[in-house]
Design a protein around this motif. Structure first.
Motif, PDB file in Angstrom:
ATOM      1  N   THR A   4       0.837  -1.195   0.000  1.00  0.00           N
ATOM      2  CA  THR A   4       0.000   0.000   0.000  1.00  0.00           C
ATOM      3  C   THR A   4       0.873   1.247   0.000  1.00  0.00           C
ATOM      4  N   TYR A   5       0.343   2.319  -0.644  1.00  0.00           N
ATOM      5  CA  TYR A   5       1.114   3.551  -0.822  1.00  0.00           C
ATOM      6  C   TYR A   5       0.243   4.790  -0.603  1.00  0.00           C
ATOM      7  N   ASP A   6      -0.676   4.736   0.339  1.00  0.00           N
ATOM      8  CA  ASP A   6      -1.629   5.826   0.480  1.00  0.00           C
ATOM      9  C   ASP A   6      -1.385   6.645   1.746  1.00  0.00           C
ATOM     10  N   ASP A   7      -2.322   7.538   2.051  1.00  0.00           N
ATOM     11  CA  ASP A   7      -2.196   8.405   3.231  1.00  0.00           C
ATOM     12  C   ASP A   7      -2.078   7.603   4.523  1.00  0.00           C
ATOM     13  N   VAL A   8      -2.933   6.601   4.654  1.00  0.00           N
ATOM     14  CA  VAL A   8      -2.941   5.824   5.891  1.00  0.00           C
ATOM     15  C   VAL A   8      -1.623   5.078   6.056  1.00  0.00           C
ATOM     16  N   ALA A   9      -1.116   4.496   4.968  1.00  0.00           N
ATOM     17  CA  ALA A   9       0.160   3.794   5.034  1.00  0.00           C
ATOM     18  C   ALA A   9       1.275   4.741   5.460  1.00  0.00           C
ATOM     19  N   THR A  10       1.314   5.919   4.849  1.00  0.00           N
ATOM     20  CA  THR A  10       2.340   6.899   5.224  1.00  0.00           C
ATOM     21  C   THR A  10       2.131   7.379   6.650  1.00  0.00           C
ATOM     22  N   GLY A  11       0.869   7.542   7.055  1.00  0.00           N
ATOM     23  CA  GLY A  11       0.584   7.928   8.429  1.00  0.00           C
ATOM     24  C   GLY A  11       1.117   6.919   9.431  1.00  0.00           C
ATOM     25  N   THR A  12       0.959   5.621   9.128  1.00  0.00           N
ATOM     26  CA  THR A  12       1.496   4.600  10.027  1.00  0.00           C
ATOM     27  C   THR A  12       3.020   4.649  10.047  1.00  0.00           C
ATOM     28  N   ASP A  13       3.639   4.980   8.912  1.00  0.00           N
ATOM     29  CA  ASP A  13       5.099   5.125   8.888  1.00  0.00           C
ATOM     30  C   ASP A  13       5.549   6.289   9.766  1.00  0.00           C
ATOM     31  N   LEU A  14       4.809   7.387   9.722  1.00  0.00           N
ATOM     32  CA  LEU A  14       5.140   8.534  10.567  1.00  0.00           C
ATOM     33  C   LEU A  14       5.049   8.176  12.047  1.00  0.00           C
ATOM     34  N   VAL A  15       3.983   7.503  12.422  1.00  0.00           N
ATOM     35  CA  VAL A  15       3.814   7.101  13.823  1.00  0.00           C
ATOM     36  C   VAL A  15       4.963   6.191  14.246  1.00  0.00           C
ATOM     37  N   ALA A  16       5.302   5.224  13.401  1.00  0.00           N
ATOM     38  CA  ALA A  16       6.388   4.297  13.727  1.00  0.00           C
ATOM     39  C   ALA A  16       7.728   5.022  13.820  1.00  0.00           C
ATOM     40  N   LEU A  17       7.945   6.008  12.954  1.00  0.00           N
ATOM     41  CA  LEU A  17       9.211   6.736  12.959  1.00  0.00           C
ATOM     42  C   LEU A  17       9.350   7.591  14.217  1.00  0.00           C
ATOM     43  N   VAL A  18       8.277   8.264  14.604  1.00  0.00           N
ATOM     44  CA  VAL A  18       8.336   9.069  15.830  1.00  0.00           C
ATOM     45  C   VAL A  18       8.629   8.166  17.028  1.00  0.00           C
ATOM     46  N   ARG A  19       7.994   7.007  17.070  1.00  0.00           N
ATOM     47  CA  ARG A  19       8.267   6.072  18.171  1.00  0.00           C
ATOM     48  C   ARG A  19       9.703   5.569  18.126  1.00  0.00           C
ATOM     49  N   GLU A  20      10.201   5.281  16.941  1.00  0.00           N
ATOM     50  CA  GLU A  20      11.577   4.824  16.787  1.00  0.00           C
ATOM     51  C   GLU A  20      12.565   5.858  17.310  1.00  0.00           C
ATOM     52  N   LEU A  21      12.235   7.124  17.151  1.00  0.00           N
ATOM     53  CA  LEU A  21      13.145   8.201  17.523  1.00  0.00           C
ATOM     54  C   LEU A  21      12.872   8.760  18.918  1.00  0.00           C
ATOM     55  N   GLY A  22      12.152   8.013  19.728  1.00  0.00           N
ATOM     56  CA  GLY A  22      11.998   8.401  21.117  1.00  0.00           C
ATOM     57  C   GLY A  22      10.594   8.747  21.557  1.00  0.00           C
ATOM     58  N   GLY A  23       9.652   8.759  20.635  1.00  0.00           N
ATOM     59  CA  GLY A  23       8.269   8.971  21.027  1.00  0.00           C
ATOM     60  C   GLY A  23       7.786  10.400  21.083  1.00  0.00           C
ATOM     61  N   GLY A  24       8.640  11.347  20.717  1.00  0.00           N
ATOM     62  CA  GLY A  24       8.189  12.734  20.650  1.00  0.00           C
ATOM     63  C   GLY A  24       7.785  13.295  22.000  1.00  0.00           C
ATOM     64  N   PRO A  25       6.748  14.128  22.062  1.00  0.00           N
ATOM     65  CA  PRO A  25       5.891  14.471  20.921  1.00  0.00           C
ATOM     66  C   PRO A  25       6.643  15.315  19.888  1.00  0.00           C
TER      67      PRO A  25
END
Length: 298
Positions: A97-118
């Motif tokens: 998949t290559y849509d908004d939701v897929a990219t949104g899940t990537d963003l959430v995973a990336l923020v968590r990978e980098l310490g959880g933000g916010p």
């Protein structure tokens, strides 16, 4: 309440800003890092130190679209991440998949990978829709949104225009058609390095699997984002070029998005779909001031 602000392109010195922001980002690694996701990897760069800011580009573009904004955010004291969409740039083209939701899940995973933000999420075009979805999905991870020429709902497009778009993107002429259309999305003052940036896009689309991934991305519906607008609690800045050819009425679209999200608007006179690259001397201080005053440092 929605607040609109129009800034004149004559403010500041374009040459000074472009020269300063074209320098390499402070603390950037050599080559991208990768986030492992189901189905492939997402490429991203990290530079600077401080509160987290994650920048995501739009369809058919690369993370280097933030080449003027990202260094300024690093200089302002932030840890800045720029990522490529699935199937774009250095990210893998092996996803389902290559849509908004897929990219949104990537963003959430990336923020968590980098310490959880916010984190502050900055999204351009389709990336703006993905960032908005991520803010609804994981509000504890998102301090604020900066949406640049964002798609948070499906734009009204006639069947004839949609058919013409699909035909234009068919191989073998599809990559050339997209590159020509991409240039039209800069109706105002073009960056001096726009030809070089477009060459990088062309080279990216020639890599194995990339054109099929791009074609899949063009079928994205933004309805899942629109359905969750009421769930977004993050403070929001909408940045819109008043000549953005992707919207019938850019000012009205910006006002609509800001009204739905309780945000503010900065209209950039003369700019198209990429105001952060066309008029960095306008967009950069507006974004830095917003992040400083409204989000991470509030």
């Amino acid at each position: 309440m929605t607040q609109a602000k129009t800034v004149s392109p004559e403010q500041g010195s374009r040459r000074k800003v472009e020269n300063e922001m074209s320098e390499s980002m402070i603390g950037a690694r050599s080559g991208p890092m990768y986030l492992d996701r189901p189905g492939g990897r997402i490429a991203y760069d990290v530079a600077g130190a401080g509160p987290l800011v994650v920048c995501v580009p739009g369809m058919g573009d690369l993370r280097s679209v933030y080449r003027f904004l990202a260094p300024a955010l690093v200089e302002a004291g932030y840890r800045v991440v720029t990522m490529d969409l699935r199937g774009h740039g250095d990210s893998d083209a092996t996803f389902d998949t290559y849509d908004d939701v897929a990219t949104g899940t990537d963003l959430v995973a990336l923020v968590r990978e980098l310490g959880g933000g916010p984190a502050v999420l900055i999204g351009n075009s389709m990336g703006g829709g993905a960032a908005t979805w991520a803010a609804a999905e994981a509000p504890e991870l998102v301090a604020a949104l900066v949406l640049v020429g964002p798609f948070v709902r499906n734009a009204p497009v006639g069947r004839g225009a949609e058919l013409a778009f699909r035909l234009a993107l068919l191989r073998p002429w599809g990559p050339a058609a997209w590159n020509a259309w991409y240039a039209r999305l800069y109706p105002g003052r073009k960056p001096d390095d726009l030809d070089a940036h477009r060459a990088l896009i062309r080279a990216s689309l020639r890599r194995p699997g990339r054109w099929a991934a791009f074609a899949a991305t063009t079928h994205t519906s933004h309805a899942p984002v629109e359905a969750r607008l009421a769930e977004v609690k993050a403070r929001t800045l909408v940045v819109m070029g008043d000549r953005d050819p992707d919207f019938p009425d850019p000012k009205a679209e910006a006002a609509h998005i800001a009204e739905r999200l309780g945000g503010r608007v900065v209209m950039v006179p003369g700019a198209g779909h990429y105001p952060q690259a066309e008029y960095p001397e306008i967009v950069t201080p507006a974004v830095v001031d917003f992040i400083r005053g409204e989000a991470l440092d509030a």
